[in-house]
Design a protein around this motif. Structure first.
Motif: not given
Ligand code: PMP
Ligand code: GLU
Length: 394
Positions: A334-344, A380-394
């Protein structure tokens, strides 16, 4: 011209340490990085251990220690093995080293000849692969997946055994999957090994106490396994002592002697002050660690819940250690925000670039579908990290 040895040229950099260094560098440049890369407790070393170290300094424990460790420490480690694991090691079976990492390196150097095979249930801890290779061995990966809770079965193990198999290395609780093997699973594995008396097992139990499953089994306590198991442990994780650098093994005497000989030529005895402090640590009732274990347990529940709410990530529920290892393969191609994600690796780098969250690619652990988060940081940091991850994967 490259004047370095083939040995070092063929060695990969530790990807856990490399990612931690990169996160540190980006932070120093002013980026708001949340580092979930390095596996190290965010607690301070307990006071009673620090006191023991201060006392050791005042009592002038400042000279070389015996290569295999102070006699009092080896005796304390034997008591610990009996108390926690029902294992009857004697001081002659114990070698104290500069971190469990050195214990593992000693074992590989002492046990492996060129082209000996070592079975690694994957995912495995990063450094196993390179330590084995550096020692002339051939790592043989046995893949598992999130569907099997990242555990191998006795049948899978038997299929991987060849006339060249010398050892099996694993960690339980597992870094990176958090999976914990139970006695019945080890009994089935031991039954297979009965047919192959020349195979040794390295049981890395460094996350023993960071375990929420309510059960823990040392494979050395399974009938028939004691004489062919090298039990590796240390104080880095459970006692929040990563920087003190003390690890140890319980092993058949001829292996302990070999590791002592090896270490005697390379590093000598481990740090004298840290060894004295470790006596206090291993002699303590593991209940003193409850506050840390409970905090990790709470964070585990938090992170698992947050990850489950992110579309496309698949996880097991880790029962120990402080890592989650989601399968992210649904994003490959998939391509996310212009970046192709080929692998992990692309996925992990994308999270760093777009969400400012540092993780480690599953490739480093022999599972190219996953990435690793360390949740040894605040809620607190874990919650914020997961919030950010969810956002950039949306
Ligand atoms: N084994 C595993 C599974 C680990 O995660 C680590 C990480 N530090 C080690 C061994 C090495 O421990 P130490 O810090 O005692 O060298
Ligand atoms: N064991 C930790 C980890 O896996 C510490 C880093 C390392 O020693 O590689 O992140």
């Amino acid at each position: 011209m490259n004047s370095l040895s083939d040995r070092i040229n063929n060695l990969s950099t530790s990807q856990t340490l490399a990612m931690a260094a990169l996160a540190r560098e980006l932070k120093a440049q002013g980026k708001d990085i949340i580092s979930l890369s390095l596996g190290e407790p965010d607690f301070n070393t307990p006071d009673f251990i620090k006191e023991a170290a201060k006392k050791a300094i005042d009592e002038n424990y400042s000279t070389y220690s015996p290569v295999d460790g102070y006699a009092e420490l080896k005796e304390a480690i034997c008591r610990k093995f009996k108390r926690d694991n029902n294992l009857d090691y004697k001081p002659a079976n114990i070698v104290v080293s500069t971190g469990a990492k050195q214990s593992l390196y000693n074992i590989a150097q002492c046990m492996l000849n060129e082209d000996d095979e070592v079975i690694l249930p994957a995912p495995y801890w990063v450094s196993y692969y390179e330590i084995i290779k550096m020692s002339g061995g051939i790592p043989v990966e046995v893949p598992t997946s999130v569907e099997s809770d990242f555990k191998i079965t006795a049948e899978q193990l038997e299929k991987a055994i060849t006339p060249k198999t010398k050892m099996i290395w694993y960690s339980s609780p597992c870094n990176p999957s958090g999976s914990v093997y139970i006695r019945e699973e080890f009994t089935a594995i031991a039954k297979v090994l009965e047919k192959y008396p020349n195979i040794y097992v390295v049981a890395d139990e460094i996350y023993e106490h960071i375990n929420f499953s309510g059960t823990f089994c040392s494979i050395a306590s399974v009938p028939g396994m004691f004489e062919r198991t090298i039990t590796v442990n240390g104080v880095a994780k459970a006692f929040a002592m990563t920087g003190w650098r003390i690890g140890y093994i319980g092993a058949p005497e001829f292996i302990a002697k070999a590791c002592t000989k090896m270490q005697g030529q390379v590093t000598s005895g481990a740090n004298s002050i840290a060894q004295r402090a470790t006596i206090a640590a291993v002699d303590a009732d593991p209940k003193v660690l409850n506050y840390m274990v409970e905090a990790f347990h709470k964070r585990r529940d938090l992170v698992v819940g947050l990850i489950k709410a992110i579309p496309g990530l698949k996880i097991n529920v880790p029962e120990g250690a402080f890592y989650v290892f989601p399968d992210v393969s649904s994003y490959f191609g998939k391509t996310l925000r212009g970046t192709l994600i080929k692998d992990a690796t692309d996925f992990s780098m994308y999270l760093l670039a777009e969400a400012n969250v540092a993780t480690v690619t599953g490739d480093a652990f022999g599972n190219p579908d996953c990435i690793r988060f360390s949740y040894a940081t605040s809620e607190e940091l874990l919650t914020e990290a997961m919030r950010r991850i969810k956002e950039v994967l949306a």
